[in-house]
Design an enzyme around this catalytic site. Structure first.
Site, short mmCIF file in Angstrom:
data_model
loop_
_atom_site.label_atom_id
_atom_site.label_comp_id
_atom_site.label_asym_id
_atom_site.label_seq_id
_atom_site.Cartn_x
_atom_site.Cartn_y
_atom_site.Cartn_z
CE LYS A 200 -7.12 -10.64 11.36
NZ LYS A 200 -7.03 -9.77 12.56
CG HIS B 252 -2.35 -0.71 1.07
ND1 HIS B 252 -2.42 -1.92 0.77
CD2 HIS B 252 -3.59 -0.06 0.84
CE1 HIS B 252 -3.53 -2.38 0.55
NE2 HIS B 252 -4.22 -1.32 0.68
#
Lengths: 165, 280
Positions: free
Chosen positions: A101, A36
């Protein structure tokens, strides 16, 4: 059993609600913390990305290596909130679908809603179970990141829970 | 004086790593099965069932239970009547390198917090040593995943603060962790020592058998029971999707401390509690 053959489109996501369990089949791309950071840096420098954010479903995951002839090792989701700091910028640049999650920040939830994206949760801690849903795996970018590289995983009946839309 | 070669230690570490990585502890499996029976929430039941299915697949196929095979932590208890031939640290790290390749563990370790270059072999392990009487070596090994490790808390409370504040701080930590640390949790609590000792105690507590009350001072047993009761009222549930079971167990370890201090360390573990213990 709600099944969706990827890619996501207006039609196959229009009836999804928070809390729905869906089973997806098709291609998802792993990318977590280090990847990222690199994607955001490339965007800021106006450089080409190794993936097309608009059509890519990003899966926050760093798998264990494939071995003994398997397609992939254990491949459950990692905590999505660590990617919150990069996500609004990526959404502004085309990203719509994410799998991880845990919960996202209020800001990320707002961006997902505004840009009509979806954040799903995969089953945390169930990497062995999820590895059986992966038919193919291919290295796409950043091999020096080892398990944090971008992999394209082709999945079949991969269970997800809708978290934000 | 009993002589033990580090080669024996290296091989034992390799076996313990496979066990910890791929075989879910039996007491954890039992606790999860009990939770599955007691949960009413359909999603919670589905999640617990999947976690148990994951454990079955992992053991059957020798796959890591979770892709975060963690940072390896090893506690040695070495008998004072033993002479160890060789370098223990090297032996542990060699065993870890070999096991990582052999069992497909993940290279989850970077050289330092700033340059973040992967060490490429999942080493080094974090090693602790204690010396005890006798001629045996006990090796307690843990794979600590960082989803839960990142929710660790340390509170340096006042010496006159009581159990009520201690409970509040533990509850605060559990609530803050929420879904992000993959509940249902096993909570390790350390009270006493210095700051680092309290945190070490909290991690050591995770080796205790869960589902039973291990013999300790009454206040500690009550603390364990109170937190279990309160945490399971939070409705965080399996993977944070709601339910009666947020915590499988709470384990408290304690040690003497300074008259001006009350160090409280809290180490949360996810449902994939991976420890293995061996003796040489």
């Amino acid at each position: 059993m709600k099944t969706i053959r990827l890619p996501f489109n207006e039609k196959n996501i229009k009836d999804l609600k928070v809390g729905d369990i869906v089973y997806i089949s098709g291609e998802i791309y792993t990318a977590r913390d280090a990847a990222h950071k690199r994607l955001v840096n490339l965007l800021r420098k106006n450089k080409k990305l190794p993936i097309d954010l608009k059509t890519t479903i990003i899966y926050y995951c760093g798998p264990t290596p494939a071995f003994k002839g398997s397609v992939i090792g254990s491949c459950g989701p990692t905590t999505a909130s660590r990617m919150d700091k990069f996500t609004p910028f990526l959404i502004e640049n085309g990203l719509r679908f994410m799998i991880g999650k845990g919960t996202r920040s209020k800001e990320v939830e707002k961006f997902i809603h505004k840009y009509k994206g979806i954040y799903f949760s995969a089953y945390g801690g169930c990497g062995a179970y999820l590895s059986k849903k992966v038919i193919k795996s291919k290295l796409i970018a950043f091999p020096d990141l080892g398990p944090e590289a971008i992999y394209c995983m082709e999945v079949e009946d991969f269970p997800l829970i809708v978290m934000n839309l | 004086m009993r002589r033990v070669s580090v080669k024996v230690i290296e091989n034992k570490v390799i076996d313990l790593l496979q066990e910890a990585a791929c075989i879910l502890r039996k007491d954890v499996v039992v606790a999860l099965q009990k939770s599955l029976l007691s949960e009413k929430n359909v999603k919670a039941k589905n999640i617990l069932y999947t976690i148990l299915e994951n454990a079955r697949i992992a053991e059957q196929d020798n796959l890591p239970l979770c892709q975060d095979t963690g940072m390896t932590v090893v506690f040695f208890e070495i008998g004072d009547d033993i002479f160890i031939e060789g370098n223990i640290e090297k032996a542990v790290n060699n065993g870890l390198k070999k096991a990582t390749r052999k069992f497909g563990l993940r290279n989850s370790v970077v050289k330092n917090t700033i340059n973040r270059i992967n060490t490429g072999n999942n080493t080094p392990a974090i090693i602790h040593y204690k010396f005890i009487k006798g001629n045996k070596i006990k090796i307690s090994l843990m794979l600590k995943g960082f989803g839960s490790e990142n929710k660790t808390n340390l509170f340096m409370l006042d010496p006159t603060d009581g159990l009520e504040l201690i409970e509040n701080k533990i509850m605060e930590t559990i609530e803050k962790a929420g879904a992000n640390a993959c509940p249902p949790f096993v909570i390790g609590v350390g009270l006493g020592g210095t700051a680092d000792k309290a945190l070490s105690l909290a991690k050591e507590a995770l080796f205790e058998k869960i589902g039973v009350r291990v013999k300790k001072e009454k206040w500690a047993i009550n603390l364990e029971k109170n937190i279990i009761r309160k945490a399971n009222k939070l409705n965080i549930g399996p993977l944070g999707f709601g339910g009666k079971i947020t915590v499988l167990d709470v384990k408290v370890k304690y040690a003497p401390t300074h008259i001006a201090g009350l160090p409280l360390g809290i180490n949360i573990n996810c449902h994939s509690l991976r420890t293995a213990v061996g003796k040489i």
